[in-house]
Design an enzyme around this catalytic site. Structure first.
Site, PDB file in Angstrom:
ATOM      1  N   GLY A  52       0.855  -1.200   0.000  1.00 33.39           N
ATOM      2  CA  GLY A  52       0.000   0.000   0.000  1.00 33.39           C
ATOM      3  C   GLY A  52       0.881   1.236   0.000  1.00 33.39           C
ATOM      4  O   GLY A  52       0.690   2.157   0.793  1.00 33.39           O
ATOM      5  N   ALA A  53       1.861   1.257  -0.934  1.00 32.80           N
ATOM      6  CA  ALA A  53       2.986   2.200  -0.837  1.00 32.80           C
ATOM      7  C   ALA A  53       2.858   3.440  -1.724  1.00 32.80           C
ATOM      8  O   ALA A  53       3.789   4.237  -1.777  1.00 32.80           O
ATOM      9  CB  ALA A  53       4.282   1.476  -1.208  1.00 32.80           C
ATOM     10  N   TYR A  57      -0.523   6.975   4.089  1.00 35.88           N
ATOM     11  CA  TYR A  57       0.409   6.529   5.116  1.00 35.88           C
ATOM     12  C   TYR A  57       1.477   5.575   4.585  1.00 35.88           C
ATOM     13  O   TYR A  57       2.601   5.553   5.085  1.00 35.88           O
ATOM     14  CB  TYR A  57      -0.352   5.887   6.279  1.00 35.88           C
ATOM     15  CG  TYR A  57      -0.836   6.910   7.279  1.00 35.88           C
ATOM     16  CD1 TYR A  57       0.075   7.785   7.873  1.00 35.88           C
ATOM     17  CD2 TYR A  57      -2.170   7.024   7.641  1.00 35.88           C
ATOM     18  CE1 TYR A  57      -0.331   8.736   8.789  1.00 35.88           C
ATOM     19  CE2 TYR A  57      -2.591   7.983   8.563  1.00 35.88           C
ATOM     20  CZ  TYR A  57      -1.661   8.832   9.134  1.00 35.88           C
ATOM     21  OH  TYR A  57      -2.060   9.780  10.043  1.00 35.88           O
ATOM     22  N   GLU A  79      -2.540   0.670  -8.827  1.00 34.07           N
ATOM     23  CA  GLU A  79      -2.772   1.975  -9.452  1.00 34.07           C
ATOM     24  C   GLU A  79      -2.979   1.809 -10.961  1.00 34.07           C
ATOM     25  O   GLU A  79      -2.536   0.831 -11.556  1.00 34.07           O
ATOM     26  CB  GLU A  79      -1.576   2.902  -9.191  1.00 34.07           C
ATOM     27  CG  GLU A  79      -1.292   3.176  -7.718  1.00 34.07           C
ATOM     28  CD  GLU A  79      -2.375   4.013  -7.029  1.00 34.07           C
ATOM     29  OE1 GLU A  79      -3.214   4.615  -7.728  1.00 34.07           O
ATOM     30  OE2 GLU A  79      -2.379   4.047  -5.786  1.00 34.07           O
ATOM     31  N   ASP A 115      -2.673  -6.495  -7.534  1.00 33.62           N
ATOM     32  CA  ASP A 115      -3.566  -6.742  -6.415  1.00 33.62           C
ATOM     33  C   ASP A 115      -2.830  -7.468  -5.278  1.00 33.62           C
ATOM     34  O   ASP A 115      -2.514  -8.646  -5.388  1.00 33.62           O
ATOM     35  CB  ASP A 115      -4.751  -7.585  -6.917  1.00 33.62           C
ATOM     36  CG  ASP A 115      -5.752  -7.860  -5.811  1.00 33.62           C
ATOM     37  OD1 ASP A 115      -5.570  -7.338  -4.689  1.00 33.62           O
ATOM     38  OD2 ASP A 115      -6.712  -8.605  -6.070  1.00 33.62           O
ATOM     39  N   ALA A 144      -5.663   0.207   2.000  1.00 32.68           N
ATOM     40  CA  ALA A 144      -7.034   0.675   2.220  1.00 32.68           C
ATOM     41  C   ALA A 144      -7.755   0.368   0.918  1.00 32.68           C
ATOM     42  O   ALA A 144      -7.458   0.965  -0.115  1.00 32.68           O
ATOM     43  CB  ALA A 144      -7.051   2.166   2.518  1.00 32.68           C
ATOM     44  N   TYR A 229      -7.078   3.155  13.164  1.00 30.84           N
ATOM     45  CA  TYR A 229      -7.574   4.443  13.623  1.00 30.84           C
ATOM     46  C   TYR A 229      -8.594   4.197  14.731  1.00 30.84           C
ATOM     47  O   TYR A 229      -9.341   3.215  14.678  1.00 30.84           O
ATOM     48  CB  TYR A 229      -8.224   5.207  12.461  1.00 30.84           C
ATOM     49  CG  TYR A 229      -8.730   6.565  12.865  1.00 30.84           C
ATOM     50  CD1 TYR A 229      -7.836   7.561  13.262  1.00 30.84           C
ATOM     51  CD2 TYR A 229     -10.088   6.857  12.879  1.00 30.84           C
ATOM     52  CE1 TYR A 229      -8.291   8.811  13.659  1.00 30.84           C
ATOM     53  CE2 TYR A 229     -10.552   8.110  13.268  1.00 30.84           C
ATOM     54  CZ  TYR A 229      -9.650   9.070  13.663  1.00 30.84           C
ATOM     55  OH  TYR A 229     -10.096  10.310  14.062  1.00 30.84           O
ATOM     56  N   TYR A 239     -17.069   4.615  13.052  1.00 30.51           N
ATOM     57  CA  TYR A 239     -15.715   4.092  12.838  1.00 30.51           C
ATOM     58  C   TYR A 239     -15.352   2.988  13.846  1.00 30.51           C
ATOM     59  O   TYR A 239     -15.519   1.808  13.552  1.00 30.51           O
ATOM     60  CB  TYR A 239     -14.668   5.224  12.834  1.00 30.51           C
ATOM     61  CG  TYR A 239     -13.419   4.757  12.125  1.00 30.51           C
ATOM     62  CD1 TYR A 239     -13.184   5.064  10.793  1.00 30.51           C
ATOM     63  CD2 TYR A 239     -12.502   3.915  12.768  1.00 30.51           C
ATOM     64  CE1 TYR A 239     -12.077   4.554  10.125  1.00 30.51           C
ATOM     65  CE2 TYR A 239     -11.394   3.406  12.102  1.00 30.51           C
ATOM     66  CZ  TYR A 239     -11.188   3.731  10.791  1.00 30.51           C
ATOM     67  OH  TYR A 239     -10.103   3.217  10.132  1.00 30.51           O
TER      68      TYR A 239
HETATM   69  P1  NAD Z   1      -4.748   5.517   0.905  1.00 31.43           P
HETATM   70  O1  NAD Z   1      -6.031   5.394   0.157  1.00 31.43           O
HETATM   71  O2  NAD Z   1      -4.005   6.793   0.805  1.00 31.43           O
HETATM   72  O3  NAD Z   1      -3.723   4.337   0.457  1.00 31.43           O
HETATM   73  C1  NAD Z   1      -4.128   3.047   0.200  1.00 31.43           C
HETATM   74  C2  NAD Z   1      -3.009   2.270  -0.467  1.00 31.43           C
HETATM   75  O4  NAD Z   1      -3.459   0.917  -0.668  1.00 31.43           O
HETATM   76  C3  NAD Z   1      -2.611   2.784  -1.866  1.00 31.43           C
HETATM   77  O5  NAD Z   1      -1.221   2.634  -2.051  1.00 31.43           O
HETATM   78  C4  NAD Z   1      -3.346   1.833  -2.809  1.00 31.43           C
HETATM   79  O6  NAD Z   1      -2.743   1.682  -4.108  1.00 31.43           O
HETATM   80  C5  NAD Z   1      -3.208   0.549  -2.013  1.00 31.43           C
HETATM   81  N1  NAD Z   1      -4.182  -0.479  -2.397  1.00 31.43           N
HETATM   82  C6  NAD Z   1      -5.532  -0.453  -2.305  1.00 31.43           C
HETATM   83  N2  NAD Z   1      -6.043  -1.643  -2.749  1.00 31.43           N
HETATM   84  C7  NAD Z   1      -4.992  -2.413  -3.099  1.00 31.43           C
HETATM   85  C8  NAD Z   1      -4.864  -3.729  -3.603  1.00 31.43           C
HETATM   86  N3  NAD Z   1      -5.909  -4.517  -3.832  1.00 31.43           N
HETATM   87  N4  NAD Z   1      -3.617  -4.190  -3.882  1.00 31.43           N
HETATM   88  C9  NAD Z   1      -2.508  -3.412  -3.681  1.00 31.43           C
HETATM   89  N5  NAD Z   1      -2.582  -2.161  -3.181  1.00 31.43           N
HETATM   90  C10 NAD Z   1      -3.818  -1.675  -2.894  1.00 31.43           C
HETATM   91  O7  NAD Z   1      -5.089   5.116   2.397  1.00 31.43           O
HETATM   92  P2  NAD Z   1      -4.553   5.575   3.838  1.00 31.43           P
HETATM   93  O8  NAD Z   1      -5.551   6.519   4.403  1.00 31.43           O
HETATM   94  O9  NAD Z   1      -3.127   5.939   3.797  1.00 31.43           O
HETATM   95  O10 NAD Z   1      -4.754   4.217   4.646  1.00 31.43           O
HETATM   96  C11 NAD Z   1      -3.725   3.284   4.865  1.00 31.43           C
HETATM   97  C12 NAD Z   1      -3.968   2.610   6.211  1.00 31.43           C
HETATM   98  O11 NAD Z   1      -3.886   3.595   7.238  1.00 31.43           O
HETATM   99  C13 NAD Z   1      -5.352   1.971   6.339  1.00 31.43           C
HETATM  100  O12 NAD Z   1      -5.255   0.788   7.070  1.00 31.43           O
HETATM  101  C14 NAD Z   1      -6.128   3.008   7.131  1.00 31.43           C
HETATM  102  O13 NAD Z   1      -7.213   2.463   7.854  1.00 31.43           O
HETATM  103  C15 NAD Z   1      -5.029   3.500   8.061  1.00 31.43           C
HETATM  104  N6  NAD Z   1      -5.299   4.809   8.697  1.00 31.43           N
HETATM  105  C16 NAD Z   1      -5.715   5.874   7.957  1.00 31.43           C
HETATM  106  C17 NAD Z   1      -6.009   7.077   8.595  1.00 31.43           C
HETATM  107  C18 NAD Z   1      -6.490   8.295   7.828  1.00 31.43           C
HETATM  108  O14 NAD Z   1      -6.993   9.225   8.444  1.00 31.43           O
HETATM  109  N7  NAD Z   1      -6.320   8.322   6.520  1.00 31.43           N
HETATM  110  C19 NAD Z   1      -5.842   7.200   9.987  1.00 31.43           C
HETATM  111  C20 NAD Z   1      -5.359   6.106  10.697  1.00 31.43           C
HETATM  112  C21 NAD Z   1      -5.107   4.897  10.047  1.00 31.43           C
END
Ligand code: NAD
Length: 398
Positions: A52-53, A57, A79, A115, A144, A229, A239
Site C-alpha cells: 500500500g505504498a 500513510y 494503481e 492486487d 485501504a 484508527y 468508525y
Molecule cells: P490511501 O487510500 O491513501 O492508500 C491506500 C493504499 O493501498 C494505496 O497505495 C493503494 O494503491 C493501495 N491499495 C488499495 N487496494 C490495493 C490492492 N488490492 N492491492 C494493492 N494495493 C492496494 O489510504 P490511507 O488513508 O493511507 O490508509 C492506509 C492505512 O492507514 C489503512 O489501514 C487506514 O485504515 C489507516 N489509517 C488511515 C487514517 C487516515 O486518516 N487516513 C488514519 C489512521 C489509520
C-alpha cells in the site's frame, strides 16, 4: 504522447484524473520533510517492504524509511497507469516521482503494481526479495481497499462503512453540495460486517507474513506493522464501533498472532500503529469525517500540534521504531501516534465547535477550504508552485 494541459476533472467531489507535476511536488515536499531531520546516530531498517505504498500513510512510511535511514524499499500498490491521453492515478505519478528522486539520491527501490490480495503478487514480491533485497527487516501493511478477492475461494468481499446494531445520525458535509447536512446510516447486516473484516481485517496481513516466513525472507528481529484508527467518541458509531472498527479489531488479533510467531522464530515483533486522522483518498470517503477533518486541523494548528501523514510516519520511525529502545505500547499492545489528536483540550475544542457548524458558517468557522485543498492536492491539483496552464507530460513510467 505530446504534452497536454491537465485540468482537474471530477465526478461529484471525487477527482477522476491526476496531475503528474503536482504529484511530483508533493513527493518532493515529503522527501524534504525527512532529509536531515532524523536524530543523528539512529539506526533504521535496511530492507523494507511496504504494502500500500503509493499514497497516504504507506507512501509516507516508504519515504521515511528511504530518505530517513537509506533503506532499500519494495513498494506494492494498485494503481492505473496512463493510457493514451488519459492520465494515470495519483499513486502512479507519486511512484514515478519516488523512483526518479530515489535514483538521483542512489536509493534502491522496486515497485510492483498489482492486487496485493492475490497470490500472483505475493509470488512476484518473493521473487524480487530473494534476488535483490532479502532479508527484510520491516514490513508495513498499509492497504485501504473497498474490496478483496480471496484467492482461496474466488469470492469477492466488499467493505462497507456502517454502524453496527442501530442506525446512526450525525452531521456531515455533503461534499458535492458543500452543505452541512444530517446523515443517517443504517446498521450493517452480519454479512456486511463479515465482508468488511475479510477486506480490511488481518487475514491478508497474516497471509503475507506467512509467505515471507515460509520463504525465509525475514531478517533476525524482523518487525511488521499495520495501521489503524480509533478517533474521538463522536465518530465511534461509524468508525471504531462500526464495521471498519470490527475489521481493525481483527487486525489487532492478527498482530497478537504474528507477534508470537515472529518472536519465537526470529525474535521479531508485530504491532498495530494507531495513526491520526488525515486527509487521504480512503478517509475522505467516510461519512462524518470531512466535517471532523475541517475542524481538527484548525484546532491542532492553533496549538502547534498538527501533523500530516509524513510528520506522523517520521515520528513513527524516530520515536518508536528507531529510538534504540523497545517502543512504548498501550494496554492493548498498540503504538499510539494519535496521542496529540486525542488530547483532551483538542477534543474539547472540536466538540464545542461541532454543533455550531452550519452551511452558512462552514467557511468561516471551519477549515473546509483547507480540507478541499488537501483533497485536491492528493491528486496533484491546487499544489503550490505548479503552473496548471502549462502542458505537462502524462505518459510517465518508473
Ligand atoms: P490511501 O487510500 O491513501 O492508500 C491506500 C493504499 O493501498 C494505496 O497505495 C493503494 O494503491 C493501495 N491499495 C488499495 N487496494 C490495493 C490492492 N488490492 N492491492 C494493492 N494495493 C492496494 O489510504 P490511507 O488513508 O493511507 O490508509 C492506509 C492505512 O492507514 C489503512 O489501514 C487506514 O485504515 C489507516 N489509517 C488511515 C487514517 C487516515 O486518516 N487516513 C488514519 C489512521 C489509520
Amino acid at each position: 504522447m505530446p504534452q497536454q494541459i491537465v485540468k482537474r476533472r471530477s465526478r461529484g467531489f471525487i477527482c477522476v484524473n491526476a496531475h503528474p507535476e503536482g504529484c511530483r511536488r508533493n513527493v518532493e515536499r515529503w522527501v524534504e520533510g525527512v532529509r536531515g531531520k532524523i536524530p543523528p546516530g539512529q539506526i533504521g531498517p535496511k530492507n523494507v517492504l511496504v504494502i500500500g505504498a503509493s499514497t497516504g500513510y504507506g507512501l509516507a512510511s516508504r519515504i521515511a524509511a528511504a530518505w530517513g535511514y537509506g533503506a532499500k524499499t519494495l513498494g506494492v500498490f494498485f494503481e492505473r497507469p496512463p493510457e493514451g491521453d488519459k492520465t494515470a492515478t495519483a499513486g502512479h505519478y507519486n511512484t514515478v516521482a519516488f523512483h526518479s528522486l530515489a535514483q538521483n539520491d542512489g536509493l534502491f527501490a522496486v515497485s510492483i503494481n498489482g492486487d496485493a490480495f492475490s497470490d500472483e503478487v505475493k509470488r512476484d514480491v518473493v521473487d524480487v526479495l530473494r534476488k535483490q533485497m532479502a532479508p527484510v527487516d520491516l514490513v508495513i501493511y498499509s492497504l485501504a481497499s473497498p474490496k478483496r478477492r480471496d484467492p482461496r475461494t474466488g469470492q469477492v468481499h466488499n467493505s462497507v462503512l456502517k454502524p453496527i446494531g442501530q442506525a446512526f445520525t450525525n452531521r456531515t458535509i455533503d461534499l458535492d453540495l458543500e452543505k452541512v447536512v444530517n446523515v443517517t446510516l443504517q446498521p450493517a447486516s452480519e454479512k456486511e460486517i463479515a465482508d468488511t473484516v475479510a477486506v480490511m481485517g488481518g487475514d491478508d496481513w497474516k497471509r503475507w507474513m506467512g509467505v515471507l516466513l515460509e520463504e525465509k525472507l525475514l531478517a533476525e528481529g524482523a518487525r511488521t506493522l499495520a495501521y489503524s484508527y480509533i478517533g474521538p467518541k463522536t465518530t465511534w458509531p461509524i468508525y471504531h464501533g462500526g464495521t471498519i472498527g470490527q475489521a481493525k479489531k481483527d487486525l489487532e488479533c492478527a498482530a497478537g498472532y504474528l507477534d508470537a510467531a515472529l518472536a519465537s522464530k526470529l525474535g521479531g515483533n508485530a504491532w498495530v500503529s494507531v495513526n491520526k486522522a488525515v486527509v487521504t483518498q480512503a478517509s475522505a470517503a467516510i461519512p462524518i469525517v470531512p466535517l471532523y477533518l475541517s475542524l481538527l486541523p484548525l484546532v491542532m494548528k492553533k496549538k502547534n500540534l498538527d501533523e500530516g501523514p509524513l510528520e506522523q510516519m517520521r515520528r513513527l520511525f524516530t520515536d518508536f521504531l528507531c529510538a534504540g529502545r523497545p517502543p512504548k505500547l498501550d494496554e492493548a499492545r498498540r503504538l499510539r501516534l494519535d496521542d496529540r489528536e486525542l488530547r483532551e483540550d483538542v477534543q474539547a475544542e472540536v466538540a464545542a465547535l461541532w454543533p455550531q457548524i452550519t452551511t452558512e458558517n462552514l467557511r468561516t468557522m471551519t477549515d473546509f477550504a483547507g480540507f478541499q485543498r488537501g483533497f485536491c492536492g492528493l491528486f496533484g491539483f491546487e499544489v503550490e508552485g505548479v503552473d496548471y496552464e502549462q502542458p505537462t507530460e502524462t505518459n510517465l513510467h518508473w
